[in-house]
Write a protein that holds these residues in place. Structure first.
Motif, mmCIF file in Angstrom:
data_model
loop_
_atom_site.group_PDB
_atom_site.id
_atom_site.type_symbol
_atom_site.label_atom_id
_atom_site.label_comp_id
_atom_site.label_asym_id
_atom_site.label_seq_id
_atom_site.Cartn_x
_atom_site.Cartn_y
_atom_site.Cartn_z
ATOM 1 N N TYR A 75 0.821 -1.219 0.000
ATOM 2 C CA TYR A 75 0.000 0.000 0.000
ATOM 3 C C TYR A 75 0.855 1.270 0.000
ATOM 4 C CZ TYR A 75 1.105 -0.843 4.884
ATOM 5 O OH TYR A 75 1.775 -1.113 6.051
ATOM 6 N N CYS A 76 2.168 1.096 -0.109
ATOM 7 C CA CYS A 76 3.063 2.255 0.003
ATOM 8 C C CYS A 76 4.066 2.330 -1.146
ATOM 9 C CB CYS A 76 3.790 2.180 1.343
ATOM 10 S SG CYS A 76 4.931 3.532 1.679
ATOM 11 N N THR A 84 10.169 10.151 10.583
ATOM 12 C CA THR A 84 9.532 9.129 9.781
ATOM 13 C C THR A 84 10.298 8.982 8.476
ATOM 14 O OG1 THR A 84 7.417 8.452 8.806
ATOM 15 C CG2 THR A 84 7.815 10.811 8.925
ATOM 16 N N GLY A 85 9.668 8.343 7.486
ATOM 17 C CA GLY A 85 10.338 8.153 6.203
ATOM 18 C C GLY A 85 9.334 7.724 5.141
ATOM 19 N N GLY A 86 9.778 6.952 4.203
ATOM 20 C CA GLY A 86 10.711 5.856 4.189
ATOM 21 C C GLY A 86 10.841 5.224 5.581
ATOM 22 N N GLU A 87 11.869 4.453 5.728
ATOM 23 C CA GLU A 87 12.090 3.830 7.032
ATOM 24 C C GLU A 87 13.214 4.588 7.742
ATOM 25 O OE1 GLU A 87 10.692 1.896 9.139
ATOM 26 O OE2 GLU A 87 12.449 2.034 10.425
ATOM 27 N N THR A 123 8.307 6.874 13.945
ATOM 28 C CA THR A 123 7.441 5.856 13.348
ATOM 29 C C THR A 123 8.328 4.923 12.543
ATOM 30 O OG1 THR A 123 5.650 7.456 13.146
ATOM 31 C CG2 THR A 123 5.437 5.456 11.870
ATOM 32 N N THR A 124 8.251 3.628 12.824
ATOM 33 C CA THR A 124 9.184 2.676 12.211
ATOM 34 C C THR A 124 8.473 1.370 11.880
ATOM 35 O OG1 THR A 124 11.161 1.323 12.631
ATOM 36 C CG2 THR A 124 9.899 1.986 14.556
ATOM 37 N N ASN A 125 9.036 0.629 10.917
ATOM 38 C CA ASN A 125 8.494 -0.707 10.660
ATOM 39 C C ASN A 125 9.013 -1.719 11.678
ATOM 40 O OD1 ASN A 125 11.083 -1.602 9.771
ATOM 41 N ND2 ASN A 125 10.619 -1.075 7.646
ATOM 42 N N SER A 168 4.766 -0.096 12.904
ATOM 43 C CA SER A 168 3.735 -0.517 11.955
ATOM 44 C C SER A 168 3.757 -2.031 11.829
ATOM 45 C CB SER A 168 3.982 0.121 10.588
ATOM 46 O OG SER A 168 4.008 1.524 10.736
ATOM 47 N N ASN A 209 0.708 0.649 14.636
ATOM 48 C CA ASN A 209 -0.159 1.086 13.536
ATOM 49 C C ASN A 209 -0.481 -0.078 12.607
ATOM 50 O OD1 ASN A 209 0.231 3.685 14.462
ATOM 51 N ND2 ASN A 209 1.635 4.282 12.828
ATOM 52 N N VAL A 261 -2.456 -0.702 8.975
ATOM 53 C CA VAL A 261 -3.254 -0.247 7.836
ATOM 54 C C VAL A 261 -4.213 -1.387 7.489
ATOM 55 C CG1 VAL A 261 -3.239 0.451 5.407
ATOM 56 C CG2 VAL A 261 -1.402 1.203 6.931
ATOM 57 N N GLU A 278 -7.155 3.835 8.235
ATOM 58 C CA GLU A 278 -7.871 3.625 6.970
ATOM 59 C C GLU A 278 -6.879 3.763 5.805
ATOM 60 O OE1 GLU A 278 -12.317 5.197 8.363
ATOM 61 O OE2 GLU A 278 -11.190 6.333 6.867
ATOM 62 N N PHE A 279 -7.003 2.848 4.871
ATOM 63 C CA PHE A 279 -6.144 2.837 3.673
ATOM 64 C C PHE A 279 -6.366 4.140 2.890
ATOM 65 C CE2 PHE A 279 -5.668 0.498 -0.688
ATOM 66 C CZ PHE A 279 -4.373 0.967 -0.837
ATOM 67 N N MET A 280 -5.265 4.859 2.623
ATOM 68 C CA MET A 280 -5.364 6.169 1.953
ATOM 69 C C MET A 280 -4.809 6.102 0.530
ATOM 70 S SD MET A 280 -4.230 8.850 4.901
ATOM 71 C CE MET A 280 -2.926 7.978 5.730
ATOM 72 N N MET A 326 3.453 7.943 -0.356
ATOM 73 C CA MET A 326 3.631 8.032 1.096
ATOM 74 C C MET A 326 5.105 8.002 1.525
ATOM 75 S SD MET A 326 1.746 8.281 3.715
ATOM 76 C CE MET A 326 0.749 7.518 4.967
HETATM 77 N N1 SAM Z 1 8.486 3.049 7.470
HETATM 78 C C1 SAM Z 1 7.840 3.518 8.641
HETATM 79 C C2 SAM Z 1 6.614 2.691 8.951
HETATM 80 O O1 SAM Z 1 6.174 1.927 8.099
HETATM 81 O O2 SAM Z 1 6.102 2.832 10.054
HETATM 82 C C3 SAM Z 1 7.489 4.989 8.597
HETATM 83 C C4 SAM Z 1 6.960 5.538 7.318
HETATM 84 S S1 SAM Z 1 5.362 4.901 6.822
HETATM 85 C C5 SAM Z 1 5.113 5.778 5.313
HETATM 86 C C6 SAM Z 1 4.312 5.712 8.019
HETATM 87 C C7 SAM Z 1 2.947 5.102 8.197
HETATM 88 O O3 SAM Z 1 2.207 5.270 7.010
HETATM 89 C C8 SAM Z 1 2.956 3.610 8.492
HETATM 90 O O4 SAM Z 1 2.198 3.351 9.655
HETATM 91 C C9 SAM Z 1 2.317 3.001 7.277
HETATM 92 O O5 SAM Z 1 1.619 1.836 7.596
HETATM 93 C C10 SAM Z 1 1.403 4.120 6.819
HETATM 94 N N2 SAM Z 1 1.009 4.058 5.423
HETATM 95 C C11 SAM Z 1 1.802 3.900 4.335
HETATM 96 N N3 SAM Z 1 1.063 3.908 3.204
HETATM 97 C C12 SAM Z 1 -0.234 4.092 3.583
HETATM 98 C C13 SAM Z 1 -1.473 4.191 2.868
HETATM 99 N N4 SAM Z 1 -1.532 4.119 1.545
HETATM 100 N N5 SAM Z 1 -2.600 4.373 3.597
HETATM 101 C C14 SAM Z 1 -2.549 4.458 4.940
HETATM 102 N N6 SAM Z 1 -1.422 4.388 5.663
HETATM 103 C C15 SAM Z 1 -0.273 4.191 4.993
#
Ligand code: SAM
Ligand code: SF4
Length: 332
Positions: A28-29, A68-71, A101-103, A125, A164, A166, A194-196, A327
């Motif tokens: 989703y990213c 945040t990022g990326g990672e 915010t990290t994976n 996440s 978090n 998604v 919610e999926f954006m 994102m």
């Molecule tokens: N890499 C880190 C992570 O995944 O937590 C930080 C960056 S990530 C872009 C930040 C948050 O955005 C994460 O919780 C991720 O699940 C969420 N995210 C990414 N794409 C998304 C989308 N299309 N809709 C909703 N949330 C999204």
């Protein structure tokens, strides 16, 4: 002086993307392959990030900095940046709140160092507790490491921990209760997002969005909930379990946009200032940073950008335009 936009909202939260790169490829990213990364020279140095953060904290009393990022953890020497940010002070002498915010994939090894550098809070996440599905959603076989990272972060004192999730219909919406049970058992606040429409491959569809109302009704049927009032500027609506086993949140960006209370601005890893995740325009702070701009000039650019912040995103309007960047490039 406070930074107030033309709708009367005061900016208190700066989201700083420290890299566009990532060790995951969440569906989703990001695309599976083919992301074009920024050149190293395009990415802000820690000194440049610190300068922008200092202006926001010292001149505008922005009291929350989220990395945040990326990672963010793939950026070398991240704790050094945290140490710099932790030394900043608001006009009342207090330290701003510093979050990440990290994976979570590498958290097991660095949680202690992050805490010692001055990090206050971590959001991890995690979209599935099933190894195969985790792999399908992130394209990486890292579930065990993420779970260990969360546990280690809690051990070194990052509590309460937030995770978090998604939720995407047909992908992981059947796991809402399993994730809730994991949160309840481990003193973790699960926050469903919610999926954006910010994925890199343009596969977002409204029917894939599992709404806040759906999520809450599934949870409430198994674990009765009561709302926690007064969300304020935070993106999540929160509920507590009536049996006392903690709280759960939902970030309802699509079904119940919270733009009217938004206190956030963003700095991308290549030094562009944005007033909304969905903004279609950016303000080039890097050019000022690298061409001799003074603190006052940078502050003025920030003030101008905030003055132009829109009332809210247009996801639910027919004229919605997706931002040019996805994102991971903007910084979630
Ligand atoms: N890499 C880190 C992570 O995944 O937590 C930080 C960056 S990530 C872009 C930040 C948050 O955005 C994460 O919780 C991720 O699940 C969420 N995210 C990414 N794409 C998304 C989308 N299309 N809709 C909703 N949330 C999204
Ligand atoms: Fe990487 Fe985070 Fe995007 Fe997943 S959501 S691909 S971990 S930046």
């Amino acid at each position: 002086m406070d930074l107030i936009d033309s709708f009367g909202r005061t900016v208190r939260d700066l989201r700083i993307s420290v890299t566009d790169r990532c060790n995951f490829r969440c569906t989703y990213c990001m695309p599976a392959e083919g992301m074009v990364w920024l050149d190293r020279s395009e990415v802000l140095t820690f000194e440049e990030i610190e300068r922008v953060a200092r202006i926001c904290v010292e001149k505008f009393d922005v009291n929350s900095l989220r990395l945040t990022g990326g990672e963010p953890t793939v950026r070398a020497h991240l704790p050094r940046l945290i140490t710099k940010l932790a030394a900043l002070r608001l006009s009342n002498g207090e330290k701003p709140d510093i979050a990440l915010t990290t994976n979570g994939a590498t958290l097991r090894n660095i949680a202690l160092e992050l805490r010692d550098a001055g990090l206050d809070r971590i959001n991890v996440s995690l979209d599935s507790l099933k190894a195969e599905r985790f792999f399908a959603m992130t394209r990486r076989d890292e579930l065990v490491n993420v779970l260990a990272g969360i546990a280690e972060a809690q051990l070194v004192g990052f509590t309460p921990m937030k995770v978090n999730v998604v939720v995407e219909r047909g992908a992981n919406d059947d796991e809402i209760l399993d994730l809730v049970a994991y949160g309840r058992d481990n003193n973790i606040e699960i926050r469903f997002i919610e999926f954006m429409p910010l994925d890199a491959t343009n596969e977002w569809e409204r029917k894939k969005v599992v709404t806040q109302d759906e999520i809450i009704s599934v949870i409430n049927a198994e674990y009765p909930l009561e709302i926690v009032p007064a969300r304020g500027a935070a993106p999540a609506d929160r509920w507590r379990y009536v049996d006392g086993k903690g709280t759960v949140g939902v970030i309802p960006s699509v079904s119940h946009p919270f733009c009217a209370d938004c206190d956030r601005v963003r700095l991308t890893s290549d030094g562009q200032f944005r007033t909304c995740l969905f903004a279609t325009d950016e303000f080039d702070i890097r050019a000022l940073l690298r061409n001799g701009g003074t603190d006052d000039e940078i502050a003025e650019l920030i003030r101008t950008a905030v003055g132009l912040k829109w009332a809210g995103h247009q996801i639910n309007q027919v004229n919605f335009i997706r931002p040019r960047r996805s994102m991971s490039q903007i910084g979630g």
